[in-house]
Design a protein around this motif. Structure first.
Motif, PDB file in Angstrom:
ATOM      1  N   ARG A  71      64.454  26.833  21.018  1.00 21.02           N
ATOM      2  CA  ARG A  71      65.447  25.751  21.053  1.00 21.02           C
ATOM      3  C   ARG A  71      65.310  24.855  19.816  1.00 21.02           C
ATOM      4  NH1 ARG A  71      62.978  22.242  26.160  1.00 21.02           N
ATOM      5  NH2 ARG A  71      61.431  21.026  24.973  1.00 21.02           N
ATOM      6  N   ASN A  72      66.428  24.312  19.410  1.00 25.31           N
ATOM      7  CA  ASN A  72      66.495  23.363  18.298  1.00 25.31           C
ATOM      8  C   ASN A  72      66.204  23.975  16.928  1.00 25.31           C
ATOM      9  OD1 ASN A  72      67.115  21.237  20.061  1.00 25.31           O
ATOM     10  ND2 ASN A  72      64.960  20.737  20.387  1.00 25.31           N
ATOM     11  N   LYS A  73      66.009  25.290  16.871  1.00 29.03           N
ATOM     12  CA  LYS A  73      65.679  25.939  15.597  1.00 29.03           C
ATOM     13  C   LYS A  73      66.910  26.589  14.962  1.00 29.03           C
ATOM     14  CE  LYS A  73      61.062  27.233  17.299  1.00 29.03           C
ATOM     15  NZ  LYS A  73      60.140  28.370  17.537  1.00 29.03           N
ATOM     16  N   LYS A  74      66.774  26.914  13.682  1.00 30.17           N
ATOM     17  CA  LYS A  74      67.750  27.725  12.976  1.00 30.17           C
ATOM     18  C   LYS A  74      67.167  29.118  12.771  1.00 30.17           C
ATOM     19  CE  LYS A  74      69.653  23.731  10.521  1.00 30.17           C
ATOM     20  NZ  LYS A  74      69.848  23.057   9.213  1.00 30.17           N
ATOM     21  N   SER A  75      67.993  30.135  12.833  1.00 29.63           N
ATOM     22  CA  SER A  75      67.522  31.514  12.653  1.00 29.63           C
ATOM     23  C   SER A  75      68.129  32.129  11.406  1.00 29.63           C
ATOM     24  CB  SER A  75      67.893  32.370  13.868  1.00 29.63           C
ATOM     25  OG  SER A  75      67.664  33.748  13.600  1.00 29.63           O
ATOM     26  N   ILE A  76      67.230  32.667  10.575  1.00 30.45           N
ATOM     27  CA  ILE A  76      67.685  33.484   9.454  1.00 30.45           C
ATOM     28  C   ILE A  76      67.003  34.841   9.554  1.00 30.45           C
ATOM     29  CG2 ILE A  76      68.108  31.521   7.930  1.00 30.45           C
ATOM     30  CD1 ILE A  76      65.481  32.238   6.457  1.00 30.45           C
ATOM     31  N   THR A  77      67.653  35.862   9.040  1.00 34.62           N
ATOM     32  CA  THR A  77      67.036  37.184   8.990  1.00 34.62           C
ATOM     33  C   THR A  77      66.508  37.418   7.579  1.00 34.62           C
ATOM     34  OG1 THR A  77      69.245  38.100   8.606  1.00 34.62           O
ATOM     35  CG2 THR A  77      68.379  38.216  10.840  1.00 34.62           C
ATOM     36  N   LEU A  78      65.286  37.948   7.512  1.00 35.71           N
ATOM     37  CA  LEU A  78      64.634  38.132   6.217  1.00 35.71           C
ATOM     38  C   LEU A  78      63.547  39.188   6.335  1.00 35.71           C
ATOM     39  CD1 LEU A  78      64.344  37.172   3.283  1.00 35.71           C
ATOM     40  CD2 LEU A  78      62.719  35.441   4.087  1.00 35.71           C
ATOM     41  N   ASN A  79      63.615  40.187   5.468  1.00 40.63           N
ATOM     42  CA  ASN A  79      62.611  41.245   5.446  1.00 40.63           C
ATOM     43  C   ASN A  79      61.455  40.803   4.550  1.00 40.63           C
ATOM     44  OD1 ASN A  79      61.069  43.556   5.261  1.00 40.63           O
ATOM     45  ND2 ASN A  79      62.836  44.932   5.086  1.00 40.63           N
ATOM     46  N   GLU A 345      73.714  23.651  27.180  1.00 39.97           N
ATOM     47  CA  GLU A 345      74.766  24.661  27.077  1.00 39.97           C
ATOM     48  C   GLU A 345      74.216  25.957  26.490  1.00 39.97           C
ATOM     49  OE1 GLU A 345      77.938  24.486  28.167  1.00 39.97           O
ATOM     50  OE2 GLU A 345      77.335  22.565  29.061  1.00 39.97           O
ATOM     51  N   HIS A 346      74.640  27.093  27.082  1.00 39.66           N
ATOM     52  CA  HIS A 346      74.233  28.411  26.596  1.00 39.66           C
ATOM     53  C   HIS A 346      75.485  29.264  26.410  1.00 39.66           C
ATOM     54  CE1 HIS A 346      72.442  32.431  26.470  1.00 39.66           C
ATOM     55  NE2 HIS A 346      71.289  31.853  26.211  1.00 39.66           N
ATOM     56  N   VAL A 368      66.494  17.884  23.302  1.00 41.79           N
ATOM     57  CA  VAL A 368      66.900  19.289  23.288  1.00 41.79           C
ATOM     58  C   VAL A 368      68.362  19.314  22.853  1.00 41.79           C
ATOM     59  CG1 VAL A 368      67.157  21.407  24.610  1.00 41.79           C
ATOM     60  CG2 VAL A 368      65.303  19.817  25.165  1.00 41.79           C
ATOM     61  N   ARG A 369      68.616  19.801  21.664  1.00 39.89           N
ATOM     62  CA  ARG A 369      69.959  19.771  21.099  1.00 39.89           C
ATOM     63  C   ARG A 369      70.723  21.066  21.337  1.00 39.89           C
ATOM     64  NH1 ARG A 369      66.305  18.115  17.683  1.00 39.89           N
ATOM     65  NH2 ARG A 369      66.475  19.947  16.331  1.00 39.89           N
ATOM     66  N   HIS A 370      70.009  22.188  21.323  1.00 36.62           N
ATOM     67  CA  HIS A 370      70.677  23.464  21.581  1.00 36.62           C
ATOM     68  C   HIS A 370      69.633  24.510  21.935  1.00 36.62           C
ATOM     69  CE1 HIS A 370      69.353  25.131  17.701  1.00 36.62           C
ATOM     70  NE2 HIS A 370      69.713  23.986  17.146  1.00 36.62           N
ATOM     71  N   VAL A 371      70.077  25.576  22.560  1.00 37.61           N
ATOM     72  CA  VAL A 371      69.175  26.670  22.958  1.00 37.61           C
ATOM     73  C   VAL A 371      68.815  27.506  21.731  1.00 37.61           C
ATOM     74  CG1 VAL A 371      70.135  26.775  25.285  1.00 37.61           C
ATOM     75  CG2 VAL A 371      71.111  28.229  23.478  1.00 37.61           C
ATOM     76  N   GLY A 372      67.912  28.471  21.944  1.00 30.51           N
ATOM     77  CA  GLY A 372      67.522  29.359  20.862  1.00 30.51           C
ATOM     78  C   GLY A 372      68.734  30.028  20.231  1.00 30.51           C
ATOM     79  N   PRO A 373      68.775  30.117  18.897  1.00 34.49           N
ATOM     80  CA  PRO A 373      69.961  30.621  18.195  1.00 34.49           C
ATOM     81  C   PRO A 373      70.094  32.141  18.257  1.00 34.49           C
ATOM     82  CG  PRO A 373      68.226  30.156  16.634  1.00 34.49           C
ATOM     83  CD  PRO A 373      67.700  29.706  17.973  1.00 34.49           C
ATOM     84  N   GLU A 374      71.290  32.598  17.930  1.00 36.64           N
ATOM     85  CA  GLU A 374      71.517  34.034  17.764  1.00 36.64           C
ATOM     86  C   GLU A 374      70.799  34.508  16.503  1.00 36.64           C
ATOM     87  OE1 GLU A 374      73.203  36.089  19.931  1.00 36.64           O
ATOM     88  OE2 GLU A 374      73.154  34.296  21.193  1.00 36.64           O
TER      89      GLU A 374
END
Length: 403
Positions: A71-79, A345-346, A368-374
């Motif tokens: 929760r509350n995090k940003k997700s980036i994809t990175l190899n 909210e989810h 808690v601002r938002h759930v775990g990101p996509e």
């Protein structure tokens, strides 16, 4: 360094890059994010953190643990295993306050992302390293899960019924204690940086984090040869402090081990003479006759319904508590009054409930601002806005499996 935007809390000026997966490192990131830090989580392209798949129930194929720990995090994809991915980390670190990683020691160095190299790019960087056994010592290179740290740190041996083998706590307490120590270490390092201008490494080992919670266990053995054993629901030589039965087959934990509190319990039982009985009048005496006293109290509580027993304890100022499950927490008026559990909210489940942020700060509270990101939800924001990588280049990196 982080952009505040919708964030609130005391850490809105901090940017955190979270690497690693599962629980020990990510729970540290969760706590920092809860209090406003901009936490950018790096995940393997197309795969993501295994926590996305963990959890008892997975409606829609989604984990019910992920919305909380991410929760509350940003997700980036990175190899991270590619030179291009490693260079992106170096670029990101230039304007990062804290980097969290929980790989096996030596992994970051193999990727040319050790603290020696990263601190040259950003001398103010605080690098938080969470592992089973720490960064040094003969066991440092071993694989180490939370359960192993719980065992080596001394916790498993003292948990459970004395008639059984050592027990698990029911939660991943070893990982979570390591995360708590890592978070505390990160804040201390940031505080020190304000004076020195330099970052440093925070080395949080699971087994040491567990060991740190073991009170006087080591000292008792060193000085007196005493070995703590499993004792089930009781605390040896501290009575009464146990779970007691009621007439309607419920349980209530009653802790009345202090002399004045025990006197109030005796009055609630309408047996005030117990507080004058030489077997129960003092803390030491009650400890000596612990089993006998607990049986005596249990005989009485079994004649009283739970609701009446709880009211009696509160009326007489005797600490007591129900053995809560999740459904009990959701009904409890105290939980509701303090908003200990919040609705979030989810995108798939509508509104879901989870524990709120703790501890509470009066002036700059977290939220808690938002759930775990996509997976990769914030690629464009981080790569486009923060690192200013052109769209064409981002497309090339994506096709190459770098992001």
């Amino acid at each position: 360094m982080g952009r505040v935007k919708d964030r609130q809390g005391p850490l809105t000026d901090l940017r955190v890059v979270e690497m690693g997966q599962l629980l020990a490192g990510p729970f540290c990131g969760q706590m920092l994010a809860d209090f406003g830090a901009e936490v950018i989580k790096c995940e393997q392209p197309g795969v993501g953190d295994p926590m996305r798949q963990w959890g008892r129930e997975k409606p829609h194929g989604k984990s019910l643990w992920w919305p909380v720990v991410a929760r509350n995090k940003k997700s980036i994809t990175l190899n991270l295993r590619t030179p291009e991915g490693q260079q992106i980390v170096r670029d990101l670190v230039k304007n990062t306050d804290i980097l969290i990683e929980n790989f096996r020691p030596g992994t970051m160095e193999r990727w040319n992302l050790g603290y020696e190299e990263l601190s040259k790019i950003n001398p103010k960087l605080v690098m938080v390293r969470v592992t089973g056994f720490g960064q040094t010592g003969p066991y440092s290179k071993r694989a180490g899960y939370g359960s192993i740290g719980e065992a080596m740190g001394g916790l498993r041996y003292v948990v459970g019924d004395p008639a059984t083998q050592p027990s698990r706590m029911g939660i991943s307490i070893g990982d979570e204690l390591a995360a708590l120590h890592a978070c505390m270490g990160a804040m201390m390092a940031v505080h020190a940086r304000a004076r020195t201008g330099r970052g440093q490494v925070v080395d949080s080992a699971i087994y040491e984090s567990v060991l740190n919670m073991m009170e006087s266990l080591v000292t008792e053995y060193d000085v007196a040869g005493y070995v703590r054993e499993r004792t089930g629901a009781i605390l040896p030589n501290v009575s009464p402090s146990n779970v007691f039965e009621t007439s309607d087959d419920k349980l209530l934990l009653i802790a009345a081990n202090q002399d004045t509190v025990f006197k109030r319990l005796a009055e609630a039982m309408k047996q005030p003479e117990l507080a004058e009985d030489e077997r129960y009048a003092t803390h030491a005496a009650r400890g000596k006759y612990q089993e006998q006293l607990d049986d005596l109290i249990n005989d009485w509580t079994k004649t009283v319904r739970l609701e009446e027993l709880e009211a009696l304890m509160n009326e007489h100022g005797v600490p007591s508590g129900l053995i809560y499950k999740a459904e009990d927490m959701l009904k409890d008026p105290h939980f509701k009054a303090r908003e200990a559990i919040v609705d979030v909210e989810h995108p798939d489940f509508g509104t879901i409930k989870m524990q709120n942020v703790a501890p509470r700060l009066s002036d700059t509270p977290g939220a808690v601002r938002h759930v775990g990101p996509e997976l990769g939800q914030h690629n464009d924001e981080v790569y486009g806005e923060i690192l200013e990588i052109p769209a064409v280049r981002r497309q090339e990196l994506q096709k190459a499996g770098i992001i």
